[in-house]
Scaffold this active site. Sequence first.
Site, mmCIF file in Angstrom:
data_model
loop_
_atom_site.group_PDB
_atom_site.id
_atom_site.type_symbol
_atom_site.label_atom_id
_atom_site.label_comp_id
_atom_site.label_asym_id
_atom_site.label_seq_id
_atom_site.Cartn_x
_atom_site.Cartn_y
_atom_site.Cartn_z
ATOM 1 N N TYR A 274 0.835 -1.208 0.000
ATOM 2 C CA TYR A 274 0.000 0.000 0.000
ATOM 3 C C TYR A 274 0.868 1.255 0.000
ATOM 4 O O TYR A 274 0.689 2.153 -0.835
ATOM 5 C CB TYR A 274 -0.918 -0.006 1.220
ATOM 6 C CG TYR A 274 -1.663 1.290 1.438
ATOM 7 C CD1 TYR A 274 -2.639 1.727 0.537
ATOM 8 C CD2 TYR A 274 -1.397 2.101 2.545
ATOM 9 C CE1 TYR A 274 -3.319 2.916 0.731
ATOM 10 C CE2 TYR A 274 -2.067 3.284 2.747
ATOM 11 C CZ TYR A 274 -3.026 3.694 1.842
ATOM 12 O OH TYR A 274 -3.689 4.884 2.043
ATOM 13 N N LYS B 63 1.323 4.059 -3.012
ATOM 14 C CA LYS B 63 0.948 5.453 -2.762
ATOM 15 C C LYS B 63 2.136 6.384 -2.982
ATOM 16 O O LYS B 63 1.981 7.492 -3.519
ATOM 17 C CB LYS B 63 0.392 5.610 -1.342
ATOM 18 C CG LYS B 63 -0.972 4.980 -1.130
ATOM 19 C CD LYS B 63 -2.064 5.631 -1.968
ATOM 20 C CE LYS B 63 -2.436 7.004 -1.466
ATOM 21 N NZ LYS B 63 -3.571 7.604 -2.222
#
Length: 296
Positions: free
Chosen positions: A123, A127
């Site tokens: 994640y 990002k």
Amino acid sequence: MIWIIGYKGMLGTEICRQLEERNLQYVRTDVDVDITDIAALEEFARCWSVTWIVNCAAYTAVDKAESDAELAKKLNEDGPANIAKVANKIGARFIHISTDYVFDGSGDSPRTEDMPVAPIGVYGVTKAAGEKAVMENCKDYYILRTAWLYGWAGKNFVYTMIKAMNTHNAVKVVNDQKGTPTFAGDLAKIVLDIIKKVTVPFGIYHVTDLGEITWWDFTNEIKRQGIESGWINETGKKCVVNPCTTDEYPTPAKRPAYSVLCKDKIQKTLGIKLPDWKESLEVFLESSLFDKSRID
């Protein structure tokens, strides 16, 4: 025209609500305009003469991302890259929402915007890559990093904890991860203030509420205020909030141990003082917008 991408999510819903309160014109999309399809994005943007784009769309299932890296990359890196290219091409200003997970959580001092990123999970990696793609493909951008987000629309930690306390004699919450809760209403207000002010310098900004706590601290305050507001029932009042370590509560994705973000830059730029996290929690719990169905 202001374009909200990912309007069905917790933050997107709140931004749209505040836009309506201010009588500002906007258009909104979710999966109906695929952010991995740059042609579809450009067609929509030109059709509506878009001057601002706010991207709230993201793959946010932190643990699931560890086994779903391809989709996480598409939504957190490829999508923002496409939106940035479209914004740059049509001359629109682009506000992109990012996260504290771009940092590794080491140390014990608040992260400033100029510190190097060092994500530790899929994640965070996607990002961080999304941030890079925005910076490389759009000159008029704002990247807003936030953390521990909760709001009236959708699932979040506050609803989850109230429901758990109302149905269990005890809950166990990690007490060795530090950060700051962020009420979606506060973040949405910053987004609208940037749009309204227009003259805010482009770049990266950190936006959370004020304070430095653990998830265990957060849960105890949720319990205290939940009792006062009437959302905690008799079972919840007796529920014991037990602290535990991260090692005692293993998850597929590693979490940053320390992810407090320094908010000096955004406060100085906008000439504001962000609210304390306890004050914002009270606003959340006392509002008529509180979704009781989430705790039933």
